[in-house]
Design an enzyme around this catalytic site. Structure first.
Site, PDB file in Angstrom:
ATOM      1  N   GLU A 111     -51.377  60.618  57.182  1.00  0.00           N
ATOM      2  CA  GLU A 111     -51.318  59.254  57.711  1.00  0.00           C
ATOM      3  C   GLU A 111     -50.606  58.346  56.712  1.00  0.00           C
ATOM      4  O   GLU A 111     -50.750  58.506  55.505  1.00  0.00           O
ATOM      5  CB  GLU A 111     -52.748  58.763  57.958  1.00  0.00           C
ATOM      6  CG  GLU A 111     -52.871  57.373  58.519  1.00  0.00           C
ATOM      7  CD  GLU A 111     -54.321  57.007  58.848  1.00  0.00           C
ATOM      8  OE1 GLU A 111     -54.605  55.811  58.971  1.00  0.00           O
ATOM      9  OE2 GLU A 111     -55.166  57.930  58.965  1.00  0.00           O
ATOM     10  N   GLU A 127     -51.584  47.773  57.280  1.00  0.00           N
ATOM     11  CA  GLU A 127     -52.771  47.191  57.904  1.00  0.00           C
ATOM     12  C   GLU A 127     -52.956  45.740  57.468  1.00  0.00           C
ATOM     13  O   GLU A 127     -52.701  45.391  56.315  1.00  0.00           O
ATOM     14  CB  GLU A 127     -54.020  47.990  57.543  1.00  0.00           C
ATOM     15  CG  GLU A 127     -54.016  49.407  58.099  1.00  0.00           C
ATOM     16  CD  GLU A 127     -55.209  50.218  57.634  1.00  0.00           C
ATOM     17  OE1 GLU A 127     -55.861  50.839  58.493  1.00  0.00           O
ATOM     18  OE2 GLU A 127     -55.476  50.232  56.409  1.00  0.00           O
TER      19      GLU A 127
END
Length: 259
Positions: A142, A146
């Site tokens: 990943e 964010e």
């Protein structure tokens, strides 16, 4: 009688050899062709393209996600909008939106123009991801961009390789990301990841870089049990929105590196 046995032996050998050849060829096709790999694209979200994208739902993620994914929480009409709304389900208190590509993408430049939600307790994201549910045998790899709704003047970068994270990095933007669209990106190479804000390189990682092709994803969700990270979500603030103007992927070999 001897001739008959000889013919039987030849027939059995031919059958077994044929099975071996077919099996070998099939395995080669599986390894070479079955994983759908995407090419360069620019997505303006003028309408929903179900050949490129899939809306999540109906299911839930891990315990820190206080929402169930519902397809109707994703809309596209010139902007792509993700929504958190109240809906008590058997497992979660809210419904939320997540969008992901159907294809996988490898090394290159991943860009998004977005405006995150400015509500405490929420996470607005743009990231790539794969795991065993996305492709059989894949590790949890990943790469993250964010925004925590409690402070949208900062951005968080992170990545996981075979499930190992702990690579969080916070960057002070010098502006409030929730007030306007800005461009955020990461350049993924075999030996590094570099994150960008409005074309400027702001952080580079070089240790234990993920190698597996991943899907491009975006989601908006309320946290629970992770108050120290996200803050406390107040459901009276619903509905909550994050907005995405465009997304672009450029394979590594197709672009000039940012200066």
């Amino acid at each position: 009688m001897v001739k008959s046995k000889y013919l039987v032996f030849i027939s059995v050998f031919s059958l077994l050899f044929g099975v071996f050849v077919v099996g070998f060829s099939h395995q080669g096709v599986k390894a070479e062709e079955e994983r759908p790999m995407g090419t360069a694209f620019y997505e303006s979200f003028d309408a929903f393209d179900d050949e490129r994208w899939s809306k999540a739902g109906v299911w839930t993620n891990g315990q820190m996600f206080n929402a169930t994914w519902y397809p109707e929480q994703v809309t596209a009409d010139g902007l792509m909008r993700l929504t958190i709304a109240k809906k008590t389900t058997s497992a979660r208190n809210y419904k939320a939106g997540e969008l992901r590509t159907n294809d996988f993408y490898h090394y290159g430049l991943f860009e998004v123009s977005m405006k995150p939600a400015k509500v405490e307790g929420t996470v607005s994201s743009f990231f790539t991801y794969t795991g065993e549910w996305d492709w059989d045998g894949d590790p949890w790899d990943e790469i993250d961009i964010e925004f925590l709704g409690k402070d949208t003047t900062r951005i968080q970068f992170n990545y996981f390789t075979n499930g190992v994270g702990g690579n969080e990095f916070y960057y002070d933007l010098g502006f409030d990301a929730s007030e306007s669209f800005n461009t955020y990106a990461f350049e993924w190479r075999e030996d590094s990841i570099t994150w960008y804000v409005n074309g400027e390189a702001v952080h580079t990682a070089t240790e234990n870089i993920p190698q597996t092709p991943q899907k491009i994803m975006m989601n908006l969700w309320p946290g629970v049990g992770v108050d120290g990270w996200t803050g406390v979500f107040d459901g009276d603030n619903t509905p909550v929105y994050s907005y995405y103007d465009w997304v672009r992927y450029t394979p590594l070999q197709n672009y000039q590196i940012h200066q």
